[in-house]
Motif scaffolding. Structure first.
Motif, short mmCIF file in Angstrom:
data_model
loop_
_atom_site.label_atom_id
_atom_site.label_comp_id
_atom_site.label_asym_id
_atom_site.label_seq_id
_atom_site.Cartn_x
_atom_site.Cartn_y
_atom_site.Cartn_z
N PRO A 1 0.77 -1.31 0.15
CA PRO A 1 0.02 -0.02 0.00
C PRO A 1 0.90 1.28 -0.02
CG PRO A 1 0.20 -0.93 2.28
CD PRO A 1 0.55 -1.90 1.39
N GLU A 2 0.41 2.32 -0.42
CA GLU A 2 0.72 3.72 -0.52
C GLU A 2 0.90 4.05 1.15
OE1 GLU A 2 3.19 6.02 -0.53
OE2 GLU A 2 2.66 6.00 -3.11
N SER A 3 1.73 4.90 1.38
CA SER A 3 1.95 5.68 2.58
C SER A 3 0.65 6.31 3.23
CB SER A 3 3.08 6.79 2.66
OG SER A 3 2.81 7.44 3.87
N PRO A 4 -0.20 6.07 4.17
CA PRO A 4 -1.44 6.37 4.56
C PRO A 4 -1.23 8.15 4.88
CG PRO A 4 -0.61 5.39 6.46
CD PRO A 4 0.29 5.13 5.23
N ARG A 5 0.19 8.64 5.37
CA ARG A 5 0.36 9.90 5.61
C ARG A 5 0.47 10.89 4.12
NH1 ARG A 5 1.71 7.32 10.16
NH2 ARG A 5 1.11 8.28 12.01
N TRP A 6 1.08 10.14 3.16
CA TRP A 6 0.85 10.81 1.86
C TRP A 6 -0.30 10.89 1.27
CZ3 TRP A 6 -0.23 9.67 -3.29
CH2 TRP A 6 0.49 10.35 -4.06
N LEU A 7 -1.02 9.82 1.41
CA LEU A 7 -2.55 9.79 0.85
C LEU A 7 -3.24 10.90 1.42
CD1 LEU A 7 -3.14 6.05 0.92
CD2 LEU A 7 -2.96 7.42 -1.14
N ALA A 8 -3.10 11.33 2.67
CA ALA A 8 -3.99 12.17 3.40
C ALA A 8 -3.49 13.47 2.99
CB ALA A 8 -3.69 12.06 5.21
N ASP B 1 -5.38 14.60 0.12
CA ASP B 1 -6.90 14.82 0.19
C ASP B 1 -7.41 13.26 -0.43
OD1 ASP B 1 -7.12 17.07 1.50
OD2 ASP B 1 -7.06 18.14 -0.39
N ARG B 2 -6.60 12.12 -0.29
CA ARG B 2 -7.42 10.79 -0.72
C ARG B 2 -7.56 10.17 0.65
NH1 ARG B 2 -2.70 8.86 -5.02
NH2 ARG B 2 -3.79 7.26 -5.02
N TRP B 3 -8.55 10.63 1.40
CA TRP B 3 -8.93 10.24 2.70
C TRP B 3 -9.32 8.79 2.60
CZ3 TRP B 3 -6.57 12.73 6.41
CH2 TRP B 3 -6.50 14.04 6.40
N GLU B 4 -10.22 8.50 1.84
CA GLU B 4 -10.70 7.13 1.83
C GLU B 4 -9.50 5.95 1.55
OE1 GLU B 4 -13.79 6.51 -0.94
OE2 GLU B 4 -15.01 8.06 -0.22
N GLU B 5 -8.66 6.26 0.78
CA GLU B 5 -7.45 5.50 0.60
C GLU B 5 -6.74 5.26 1.77
OE1 GLU B 5 -5.58 5.49 -3.45
OE2 GLU B 5 -6.79 7.41 -3.71
N CYS B 6 -6.64 6.72 2.41
CA CYS B 6 -5.77 6.59 3.64
C CYS B 6 -6.41 5.68 4.61
CB CYS B 6 -5.81 7.92 4.06
SG CYS B 6 -5.05 8.17 5.83
N GLU B 7 -7.83 5.90 5.00
CA GLU B 7 -8.42 4.86 5.84
C GLU B 7 -8.47 3.62 5.59
OE1 GLU B 7 -12.32 5.37 8.46
OE2 GLU B 7 -12.66 5.87 6.45
N ARG B 8 -8.64 3.23 4.28
CA ARG B 8 -8.19 1.70 3.99
C ARG B 8 -6.93 1.10 4.15
NH1 ARG B 8 -11.24 3.00 -0.61
NH2 ARG B 8 -9.42 3.11 -1.96
N VAL C 1 -7.32 2.54 14.72
CA VAL C 1 -7.39 2.96 13.53
C VAL C 1 -8.37 4.35 13.54
CG1 VAL C 1 -8.32 2.66 11.29
CG2 VAL C 1 -7.36 0.83 12.17
N ALA C 2 -9.37 4.36 14.40
CA ALA C 2 -10.19 5.60 14.48
C ALA C 2 -9.18 6.86 15.07
CB ALA C 2 -11.13 5.33 15.29
N ARG C 3 -8.33 6.31 16.18
CA ARG C 3 -7.59 7.45 16.64
C ARG C 3 -6.39 7.74 15.72
NH1 ARG C 3 -2.44 6.24 20.07
NH2 ARG C 3 -1.85 8.71 20.22
N GLU C 4 -5.81 7.04 15.06
CA GLU C 4 -4.73 7.23 14.08
C GLU C 4 -5.30 8.28 13.09
OE1 GLU C 4 -0.33 6.37 13.27
OE2 GLU C 4 -1.97 6.12 14.83
N PHE C 5 -6.56 7.70 12.53
CA PHE C 5 -7.27 8.57 11.41
C PHE C 5 -7.39 10.00 11.99
CE2 PHE C 5 -10.55 9.67 8.69
CZ PHE C 5 -10.11 9.71 7.39
N ARG C 6 -7.86 10.07 13.17
CA ARG C 6 -7.97 11.43 13.77
C ARG C 6 -7.19 12.15 13.89
NH1 ARG C 6 -10.90 9.59 17.46
NH2 ARG C 6 -9.43 9.60 18.93
N GLU C 7 -5.93 11.72 14.28
CA GLU C 7 -4.54 12.35 14.70
C GLU C 7 -4.06 12.82 13.12
OE1 GLU C 7 -1.99 10.82 17.42
OE2 GLU C 7 -3.19 11.19 18.87
N ILE C 8 -3.86 11.93 12.36
CA ILE C 8 -3.42 12.56 10.84
C ILE C 8 -4.32 13.56 10.17
CG2 ILE C 8 -3.23 11.53 8.42
CD1 ILE C 8 -2.38 8.74 9.68
N LYS C 9 -5.68 13.47 10.59
CA LYS C 9 -6.44 14.61 9.95
C LYS C 9 -6.27 15.75 10.70
CE LYS C 9 -11.11 14.57 8.03
NZ LYS C 9 -12.36 13.95 7.72
#
Length: 536
Positions: free
Chosen positions: A201-208, A211-218, A234-242
């Motif tokens: 997978p691609e880096s979730p932080r690069w995706l974020a 603005d590729r939030w759906e891919e980031c969360e996946r 995952v919920a906490r990590e996603f929130r902090e990245i956002k």
């Protein structure tokens, strides 16, 4: 295409990019003393005994250093490449470049063609060495980040070991095939890396950041949640990245000059010097030119090559403790212990060579001018032992941590360029030292060890007073250490007061910043902490 979610498998594939650098190191160190190489690239008259002397010392330094020269330029460019196309694609581009370079190197007809091929190889190494740590650090959980990023150094050590024995085996082949075959075989890991990266997978932080939030969360669900979309972690990590992405969007467009701003200059200098000091330990010099050192100690022929290979085995084995304990012990203690031990062995070697060494004359030992000091008996064994102990001290300390530490220092929006700049420092000094050492052995002889020993003492004090501890902290929280709570501009927390929050208990006491965002007493948040604890 189905993507791999196991972080250890993700790291195992991506660190092959680091292994390419290892392949280059030992392919040169094992080959430069072989008759086939020396005779094919002969410059000037033969030795007195009729044997080939190979390229001049300064030319050999240039051949060796040319790869690092290409790596320096590519490391700088890699930040732009990675930010534009993604961490994953940047690594894949690097693997293609490596194959092109290997074709040119293995087909080299003269020194100029060899240098061009090595410069192209350097483009790959520069990209991969800068962006593989970024990629892994952005995708790994905090408590596994050190061992996973540090695995790049382990891949380098395996690359050194494997290619050394391939080169050693090929040394029995007569003619140019003795060095062409090993150089051509270097293409294989790059091909495997290219196709292996397709399944990651691609880096979730690069995706974020794009603005590729759906891919980031996946990706977070796949890697951190193990496929569970309701994972509290995952919920906490996603929130902090956002949250951090929102803060970073208020910043100006990032350029390399941004890294020299008052807010960034402290961490920029720390990341850059982490990589510079890793070169000034003298380790890569020992790897490239270990055959010169052991020739001074009286080793020749197969005994010389086998003794050199023991050093590479030590390098592989002694990197393992770092992968197991670097997150638990922390970055600062590891760097401090490594600098102190390496200084001891370097000064010891200098003292032995100065006290017991003799000058073999302008031709050097066995017609090798770089082997400018000769020791025999017990002192020669001591030189070999100190060389082995030096490697055993570097392998679990500065080797892996120099790759682990820089990606942890920077905010998401500057990480790609900042790590690229830090890694370019590595390659700039790799180039300079690769070119400097052969003439240094000829002209200043044992004093070469004194120079690197002084560097190790200097880096010890630099780390103690300036380098903060980053182990066990989410990347977003590392940023808080560089923000002074009293309003003094950007001095941050004093390095010697920072702590490692590896353990679950310490992380909860520290709060991982949760106190600033939520009440620990509220039931939903309590579940998140428990979920995070289980993830650890």
């Amino acid at each position: 295409m189905k993507q791999i979610g196991n972080v250890y498998l993700i790291a195992a594939i991506s660190i092959v990019g680091g292994g390419l650098f290892g392949f280059d190191i030992s392919s040169m160190s094992a080959i430069i003393s072989g008759d086939s190489y020396l005779c094919y690239f002969q410059q000037g008259p033969l030795n007195a005994d009729g044997s080939c002397s190979g390229p001049h010392a300064d030319v050999q330094g240039g051949i060796t250093a040319s790869m690092a020269g290409g790596s320096w330029l590519a490391a700088l460019i890699s930040g732009l490449l990675s930010d534009r196309f993604g961490r994953k694609k940047a690594i894949m581009i690097g693997s293609v470049i490596w194959v092109i370079g290997c074709i040119i190197v293995s087909a080299s007809q003269d020194i100029a063609m060899l240098i061009v091929g090595r410069v192209i190889n350097g483009f790959c190494v520069g990209i991969c060495s800068a962006q593989v740590p970024v990629y892994i650090s952005e995708i790994a959980p905090p408590t596994k980040r050190g061992r996973l990023v540090g695995a790049q150094q382990w891949a380098i050590t395996w690359g050194i070991l494997i290619m050394f024995y391939i080169s050693y085996g090929c040394s029995y082949i007569k003619g140019p095939a003795a060095f062409r075959i090993p150089w051509a075989l270097q293409m294989i890991p790059a091909i495997l890396l290219f196709f292996g990266m397709m399944f990651l997978p691609e880096s979730p932080r690069w995706l974020a950041a794009h603005d590729r939030w759906e891919e980031c969360e996946r990706v977070l669900i796949l890697v951190h949640g193990k496929g569970d979309p309701d994972s509290p972690w995952v919920a906490r990590e996603f929130r902090e990245i956002k949250e951090w992405c929102e803060i970073e969007r208020q910043a100006k467009a990032v350029t390399y000059l941004s890294l020299l701003s008052p807010k960034m200059i402290n961490r920029t200098h720390i990341g850059l010097f982490t990589q510079i000091w890793s070169q000034l330990t003298g380790m890569n010099v020992m790897m490239y030119y270990i055959t010169y050192v052991f020739t001074m100690a009286g080793l020749t022929g197969n005994t010389l090559l086998v003794s050199s290979s023991i050093q590479y085995v030590i390098n592989v084995v002694m990197t393992v403790p770092a992968l197991l304990y670097v997150d638990r012990i922390g970055r600062r203690p590891t760097l401090l212990v490594g600098a102190a031990l390496m200084a001891i062995w370097l000064f010891a070697n200098a003292g032995i060579l100065a006290t017991y060494g003799t000058n073999p004359g302008p031709g050097g030992v066995d017609g090798i001018p770089e082997a400018s000091v000769s020791v025999t008996g017990a002192p020669s064994k001591a030189v070999i032992a100190c060389s082995y102990l030096f490697v055993a001290s570097y392998a679990p300390t500065w080797g892996p941590v120099s790759w682990i530490y820089p990606p942890e220092l920077y905010p998401n929006h500057v990480r790609g360029k900042a790590v690229a700049l830090a890694t370019s420092g590595n390659w700039a000094f790799n180039f300079a030292l690769g070119y400097f050492v052969p003439p240094a052995f000829v002209n200043i002889r044992w004093e070469t060890y004194i120079i690197f020993g002084v560097f190790c003492v200097a880096m010890f004090f630099h780390v103690f007073f300036i380098f903060p501890e980053t182990a066990g902290k989410p990347l977003e929280e590392v940023m808080e250490m560089f923000e002074d709570p009293n309003g003094i501009p950007y001095l941050g927390t004093p390095a010697w007061k920072t702590k490692n929050y590896y353990s679950a208990t310490a992380r909860m006491e520290h709060g991982e910043g949760l106190e600033k965002k939520m009440s620990m007493e509220a039931s939903p948040e309590r579940h998140e902490v428990v979920g995070a604890k289980e993830q650890v």
